[in-house]
Design a protein around this motif. Structure first.
Motif, PDB file in Angstrom:
ATOM      1  N   UNK A  73       0.849  -1.188   0.000  1.00 47.79           N
ATOM      2  CA  UNK A  73       0.000   0.000   0.000  1.00 47.79           C
ATOM      3  C   UNK A  73       0.889   1.244   0.000  1.00 47.79           C
ATOM      4  N   UNK A  74       0.270   2.384  -0.263  1.00 48.38           N
ATOM      5  CA  UNK A  74       1.058   3.610  -0.377  1.00 48.38           C
ATOM      6  C   UNK A  74       1.680   3.957   0.972  1.00 48.38           C
ATOM      7  N   UNK A  75       2.943   4.312   0.984  1.00 44.65           N
ATOM      8  CA  UNK A  75       3.641   4.617   2.215  1.00 44.65           C
ATOM      9  C   UNK A  75       5.031   5.127   1.924  1.00 44.65           C
ATOM     10  N   UNK A  76       5.795   5.446   2.981  1.00 43.46           N
ATOM     11  CA  UNK A  76       7.123   6.040   2.749  1.00 43.46           C
ATOM     12  C   UNK A  76       8.164   5.026   2.304  1.00 43.46           C
ATOM     13  N   UNK A  77       7.897   3.694   2.539  1.00 39.89           N
ATOM     14  CA  UNK A  77       8.916   2.685   2.257  1.00 39.89           C
ATOM     15  C   UNK A  77       8.334   1.495   1.511  1.00 39.89           C
ATOM     16  N   UNK A  78       9.139   0.951   0.607  1.00 38.85           N
ATOM     17  CA  UNK A  78       8.904  -0.385   0.062  1.00 38.85           C
ATOM     18  C   UNK A  78      10.216  -1.158   0.230  1.00 38.85           C
ATOM     19  N   UNK A  79      10.207  -2.153   1.093  1.00 37.40           N
ATOM     20  CA  UNK A  79      11.362  -3.027   1.330  1.00 37.40           C
ATOM     21  C   UNK A  79      10.890  -4.451   1.123  1.00 37.40           C
ATOM     22  N   UNK A  80      11.448  -5.137   0.129  1.00 40.78           N
ATOM     23  CA  UNK A  80      10.911  -6.452  -0.214  1.00 40.78           C
ATOM     24  C   UNK A  80      11.971  -7.231  -0.989  1.00 40.78           C
ATOM     25  N   UNK A  81      11.607  -8.466  -1.360  1.00 44.56           N
ATOM     26  CA  UNK A  81      12.478  -9.305  -2.190  1.00 44.56           C
ATOM     27  C   UNK A  81      11.877  -9.453  -3.584  1.00 44.56           C
ATOM     28  N   UNK A  82      12.736  -9.651  -4.545  1.00 43.69           N
ATOM     29  CA  UNK A  82      12.340  -9.858  -5.938  1.00 43.69           C
ATOM     30  C   UNK A  82      13.179 -11.001  -6.502  1.00 43.69           C
ATOM     31  N   UNK A  83      12.543 -11.886  -7.238  1.00 42.26           N
ATOM     32  CA  UNK A  83      13.257 -12.992  -7.867  1.00 42.26           C
ATOM     33  C   UNK A  83      13.746 -12.556  -9.247  1.00 42.26           C
ATOM     34  N   UNK A  84      15.046 -12.406  -9.393  1.00 44.79           N
ATOM     35  CA  UNK A  84      15.646 -12.069 -10.696  1.00 44.79           C
ATOM     36  C   UNK A  84      17.102 -12.491 -10.677  1.00 44.79           C
ATOM     37  N   UNK A  85      17.620 -12.818 -11.848  1.00 47.30           N
ATOM     38  CA  UNK A  85      19.009 -13.282 -11.946  1.00 47.30           C
ATOM     39  C   UNK A  85      19.987 -12.142 -12.147  1.00 47.30           C
ATOM     40  N   UNK A  86      19.503 -10.927 -12.356  1.00 45.30           N
ATOM     41  CA  UNK A  86      20.359  -9.834 -12.807  1.00 45.30           C
ATOM     42  C   UNK A  86      20.246  -8.623 -11.922  1.00 45.30           C
ATOM     43  N   UNK A  87      21.392  -8.053 -11.533  1.00 45.15           N
ATOM     44  CA  UNK A  87      21.409  -6.801 -10.800  1.00 45.15           C
ATOM     45  C   UNK A  87      20.842  -5.678 -11.656  1.00 45.15           C
ATOM     46  N   UNK A  88      21.064  -5.771 -12.953  1.00 49.61           N
ATOM     47  CA  UNK A  88      20.540  -4.757 -13.871  1.00 49.61           C
ATOM     48  C   UNK A  88      19.014  -4.711 -13.826  1.00 49.61           C
ATOM     49  N   UNK A  89      18.356  -5.904 -13.839  1.00 51.17           N
ATOM     50  CA  UNK A  89      16.889  -5.943 -13.761  1.00 51.17           C
ATOM     51  C   UNK A  89      16.423  -5.388 -12.416  1.00 51.17           C
ATOM     52  N   UNK A  90      17.125  -5.740 -11.342  1.00 44.38           N
ATOM     53  CA  UNK A  90      16.744  -5.272 -10.009  1.00 44.38           C
ATOM     54  C   UNK A  90      16.767  -3.745  -9.946  1.00 44.38           C
ATOM     55  N   UNK A  91      17.820  -3.142 -10.522  1.00 44.08           N
ATOM     56  CA  UNK A  91      17.919  -1.680 -10.539  1.00 44.08           C
ATOM     57  C   UNK A  91      16.752  -1.072 -11.314  1.00 44.08           C
ATOM     58  N   UNK A  92      16.380  -1.712 -12.423  1.00 44.31           N
ATOM     59  CA  UNK A  92      15.268  -1.197 -13.234  1.00 44.31           C
ATOM     60  C   UNK A  92      13.941  -1.282 -12.486  1.00 44.31           C
ATOM     61  N   UNK A  93      13.745  -2.340 -11.712  1.00 46.47           N
ATOM     62  CA  UNK A  93      12.515  -2.461 -10.921  1.00 46.47           C
ATOM     63  C   UNK A  93      12.445  -1.318  -9.906  1.00 46.47           C
ATOM     64  N   UNK A  94      13.568  -1.048  -9.246  1.00 48.50           N
ATOM     65  CA  UNK A  94      13.608   0.041  -8.267  1.00 48.50           C
ATOM     66  C   UNK A  94      13.264   1.369  -8.935  1.00 48.50           C
ATOM     67  N   UNK A  95      13.855   1.615 -10.100  1.00 50.53           N
ATOM     68  CA  UNK A  95      13.604   2.874 -10.800  1.00 50.53           C
ATOM     69  C   UNK A  95      12.133   3.017 -11.191  1.00 50.53           C
ATOM     70  N   UNK A  96      11.567   1.927 -11.723  1.00 52.32           N
ATOM     71  CA  UNK A  96      10.173   1.997 -12.155  1.00 52.32           C
ATOM     72  C   UNK A  96       9.231   2.199 -10.966  1.00 52.32           C
ATOM     73  N   UNK A  97       9.517   1.565  -9.835  1.00 48.85           N
ATOM     74  CA  UNK A  97       8.698   1.771  -8.643  1.00 48.85           C
ATOM     75  C   UNK A  97       8.736   3.233  -8.205  1.00 48.85           C
ATOM     76  N   UNK A  98       9.929   3.815  -8.195  1.00 48.84           N
ATOM     77  CA  UNK A  98      10.065   5.206  -7.742  1.00 48.84           C
ATOM     78  C   UNK A  98       9.427   6.179  -8.726  1.00 48.84           C
TER      79      UNK A  98
END
Length: 938
Positions: free
Chosen positions: A832-857
């Motif tokens: 839900x909407x709030x000041x923080x999102x701290x979670x796990x994501x299943x992906x093989x690539x640090x590059x994909x992980x960075x992109x998920x963070x960017x898209x969330x923000x």
């Protein structure tokens, strides 16, 4: 009794597992045997034994430059040239397909790559970068364990006369995990040959199971060791000979399958064997090295060699003796085999070896400039009869060594000035900045090895920022390894906000008209006009505009004008460097130039501080020759070779040469009379101004030795080029059989590029497959960059691979964006909407992980996000971004560092975005650490 035997065996296990150090401080003989056998006789006895007594075919040593094997920097074992037989890929029409019993002495280099002894050379009495491997082989079951062990025992004890009680043997003790039983057959063979049971030891797969690689032929091995102690006290064992019995094939799934044909592969180091037979505790005390050590003493100001090591070696004088003696052998052998110094792969390793030798010879041994080249004839004298290519190329070897030595001494002097200038700005307690050390090594014009920079600082009593250096090295490795992360994605760019700010300030677009300011000289080379400019703006890696950048910082430069061509329209950008006006010895390497909204951004590394307003001068790296020009030069020479023209030589009055059309270098100093060399045209006719024959022939003033006919060259392939000065390019070529080998390598790599093109055209189904393909493109690019192959073909393949790499990166980026979008939606549904999102994501690539963070923000701008992605073996990837506000509560870099430090890892990034890695079995605890840190800061 059983306990004492167990203790002895345990000690021997530790002794065998350690690399033999031969740390005896004295060159005293081990015994009072008769005068030692010369190394040449030892080598000849080995070859004669297998040829005359057991019918082995003697095969010449292969070149130390691997033939058609991009996986190796150098040939590092006697079996390398026979890999096609072991792998089952040998051409049935080739001579090798008929090999059954073979023996040889193989030149080996272990410097760089998986097997490297470079850092150990000089520190002890046994390590070498170049050594000779004596070996015998039996292919296709020609013979196996009984014969191989019997031959080895007979040669060592009866021919070389080594006492049997000083020899120990080890055999494979089995591996239950792989379903392998102990090699009791080898044990019983040794016992039947008369080896004492107390001298027969068993070991596991780490010591006595040999494998070519992760997959491929493999099998148990049995080793023969020599006891240096000779029965006095505890045994001191050094390995002499390794006999490998190839019985299995390691499959891709890790299982072992029996080979359809069994092979014997043995290897024994000549240097170590000679030391044993000459009763020496050090390989450097044998006649393979004593002529070199004597020559070093005669040609330098150092005291005589005493064979000391460690603390006893005052001033590291004896270490320097060993380094120089070893390295000049390696340099001579490599250059004779066509390996030249360069900037990547084996040529880069060779340059490092040469520079290490120069360093020790000039600064420790106090030898004069040009000293290394004077040692080449000594190497040729000791090894030339066995390896005639050394005799054939001795002048070329000495010349190249001397040229490289002079160039390095000049670079070293400039490096010292930069180090001294940096030290003057530091407080006594400060560590030396890692960024400056890194920039010294990465500047293409200095190219000082990092270990050399560390040594120079150590001698000044200054500590280097090792942690910072490790971080920079890790970042560089990540940049190289993660080919899937496109340059456009993480590179330096001017985004819409930066462009808007420039326009608001009324900054005019970059004037790049000087890029067309060049002309064609009569010599055929291009001259680029000078360009002076002012620094208008500087940018950090994350796109922030700054007024200055610090030492070692990667940055973007916006100038008022430039002569660099920016990448566009399918044409790659120029590369080069810039210098500040009135400070010409500090180079700022420019990797590329990009055009963004009419502004041209130069991507550079700052070896020193650079500020807005600085006046700079730009220098474009000139291209040497086009692929088409290289082919024309090559074919011109080949035509002269085919015509088998006579080479004429004659001494004439110097005044008569002044009017020869097309004659070069008349401004140099020549003797009178001068020697004139003319190809295909008699000298008298070439000197006749009316004939103009010199315009259709090669006519030079030269006192060197030359072929008498051009046909003796046999064949020629240009394999490299190097710009020496303005308008002058040196072409490196090889001839004869080596030229044909280079063509084979080129053809093989061309087929690999063609296959890669086909793979790319089929597309990728998922991110992992696309990343693998992109990395394969990178590895293939490295192979093309470093292979000995036709230079024109290298250029063509490099251009093709650049396009393929860009396509592969684009495919990766699209798949990653698609996968990131899917993961983003899943996370938004869970939080839900709030000041923080701290979670796990299943992906093989640090590059994909960075992109998920960017898209969330982007979708929830007021939220700070940190995501962890668990990987195999407990590894964890981390990426985070903090919500942007005028006064952010904390930085992304500190957040990532807190979490990754908890996991025993590292983090890097900026105030806004960061990433890192770590390892933990308790992912929930890491997530709790991330939440707690952020909530405490808010």
């Amino acid at each position: 009794m059983a306990a004492s035997v167990a203790a002895a065996v345990s000690g021997l296990r530790r002794a065998i597992r350690r690399s033999p150090s031969w740390l005896g401080p004295s060159p005293r003989p081990l015994s009072s045997e008769p005068p030692p056998t010369q190394a040449t006789a030892v080598r000849d006895a080995f070859l004669s034994f297998f040829r005359d007594r057991y019918g082995h075919q003697l095969v010449p040593s292969a070149s130390v430059r691997p033939r058609g094997d991009p996986s190796l920097l150098f040939v590092n074992a006697g079996m390398n040239q026979f890999k096609p037989i072991f792998l089952g890929t040998v051409d049935p029409r080739s001579e090798m397909a008929g090999f059954r019993r073979v023996a040889n002495s193989q030149k080996c280099v272990r410097a760089g790559g998986r097997h490297s002894d470079l850092e150990d050379v000089g520190r002890d009495l046994s390590h070498h970068t170049f050594f000779e491997m004596l070996g015998n082989w039996a292919f296709g079951g020609e013979y196996f364990k009984v014969e191989a062990c019997s031959m080895a025992w007979e040669l060592l004890t009866r021919v070389y006369g080594i006492p049997e009680d000083r020899l120990w043997v080890s055999y494979f003790d089995g591996d239950p995990k792989s379903g392998l039983d102990p090699d009791l057959e080898s044990r019983d063979i040794w016992l039947s040959l008369g080896v004492s049971a107390s001298h027969v030891l068993s070991f596991g797969p780490q010591e006595n199971f040999w494998e070519m690689g992760d997959t491929g032929p493999c099998g148990p091995c049995t080793e023969i060791h020599y006891d240096l102690a000779g029965g006095v006290g505890a045994p001191q064992l050094v390995e002499l000979w390794n006999l490998v019995f190839m019985q299995y094939n390691r499959e891709a799934d890790g299982s072992l399958q029996p080979l359809p044909q069994r092979h014997v592969d043995t290897g024994m180091g000549l240097e170590r064997l000679v030391a044993v037979l000459q009763g020496r505790r050090s390989t450097y005390d044998t006649d393979l090295f004593s002529p070199l050590l004597n020559a070093i003493h005669q040609g330098s100001k150092a005291p005589p060699y005493l064979g000391r090591v460690g603390a006893a070696d005052e001033g590291r004088t004896d270490m320097a003796y060993r380094v120089v003696a070893d390295h000049i052998r390696t340099l001579s052998v490599c250059i004779a085999d066509g390996v030249s110094t360069g900037m990547s792969g084996a040529p880069l390793v060779l340059r490092r070896i040469l520079r290490r030798a120069v360093r020790f010879s000039t600064e420790v041994l106090r030898a004069p400039p040009g000293f290394l080249g004077s040692l080449v004839p000594v190497v040729v004298e000791t090894l030339g009869d066995t390896y005639p290519e050394l005799q054939k190329n001795s002048a070329q070897i000495a010349s190249l060594v001397s040229e490289e030595e002079a160039a390095f001494l000049a670079s070293l002097q400039r490096g010292r000035r930069i180090i001294d200038r940096t030290l003057r700005r530091l407080a006594p307690s400060d560590v030396f900045p890692a960024e400056v050390a890194w920039s010294l090594s990465m500047s293409g014009d200095l190219g000082l090895p990092l270990d050399l920079v560390e040594l120079m600082l150590e001698e000044k009593g200054v500590q280097l920022d090792s942690a910072g250096l490790a971080r920079l090295a890790e970042e560089e490795a990540q940049r190289r390894a993660q080919q899937a992360e496109a340059v456009e994605e993480q590179g330096l760019r001017l985004d819409i906000h930066a462009l808007g700010e420039l326009q608001r300030r009324g900054v005019p677009p970059t004037d790049d008209s000087p890029k067309y300011n060049y002309c064609l000289l009569p010599s055929g080379s291009y001259e680029f006009g000078p360009c002076e400019a002012q620094v208008l703006q500087l940018y950090t890696e994350d796109g922030r505009a700054v007024a200055s950048v610090g030492e070692g910082q990667r940055c973007g430069l916006l100038l008022d004008r430039t002569n660099f061509y920016a990448e566009q329209g399918g044409q790659a950008s120029d590369r080069g460097y810039l210098v500040r006006l009135k400070q010409q010895d500090v180079l700022f390497p420019v990797a590329r130039a990009q055009v963004c909204g009419g502004f041209i951004l130069h991507e550079a590394v700052a070896p020193e501080c650079l500020k807005v307003g600085d006046q700079v001068q730009l220098h474009v790296d000139k291209a040497p020759l086009t692929p088409e020009q290289l082919q024309v030069v090559e074919s011109t020479v080949q035509e002269a070779v085919r015509q088998d023209e006579a080479v004429y030589m004659e001494e004439v009055a110097l005044a008569h040469t002044v009017h020869v059309p097309g004659l070069r270098c008349l401004d140099e100093v020549y003797p009178d009379p001068v020697r004139v060399v003319s190809v295909g045209v008699p000298v008298a006719r070439a000197l006749d101004p009316a004939s103009h024959a010199a315009l259709q022939a090669s006519v030079e003033l030269c006192c060197g030795t030359h072929l008498l006919r051009t046909g003796a060259v046999g064949d020629l392939v240009i394999i490299g080029e190097r710009q020496l000065a303005k308008g002058t390019t040196r072409l490196l070529a090889i001839t004869g059989e080596q030229a044909q080998q280079a063509r084979e390598v080129g053809q093989s790599l061309a087929q690999e590029v063609e296959a890669a093109t086909e793979r790319l055209s089929r597309g990728s189904r998922d991110v992992v497959e696309a990343q693998r393909l992109s990395k394969d493109m990178g590895r293939l690019t490295d192979a093309v960059d470093t292979a000995v192959m036709p230079q024109w073909q290298r250029r063509e393949l490099q251009a093709a691979l650049k396009v393929l790499q860009r396509r592969a990166n684009t495919a990766v980026r699209k798949l990653e964006m698609r996968q990131a979008a899917q993961k983003t939606q899943e996370l938004l549904q869970r939080h839900s909407e709030g000041p923080l999102i701290v979670d796990t994501v299943s992906t093989e690539s640090l590059s994909v992980l960075v992109k998920v963070v960017r898209q969330l923000c982007e979708q929830v701008p007021s939220t700070s996000v940190l995501l962890l992605s668990p990987q195999p073996l407990g590894h964890v990837l981390c990426a985070c971004q903090v919500a942007q506000s005028p006064t952010p509560a904390f930085t992304a870099e500190a957040w990532a560092l807190a979490v990754c430090s908890y996991m025993g890892g590292k983090a890097w990034g900026s105030r806004v975005v960061a990433q890192g890695t770590g390892s933990t079995a308790d992912l929930e605890a890491a997530l709790s650490t991330a939440r707690a840190y952020a909530l405490n800061q808010l």
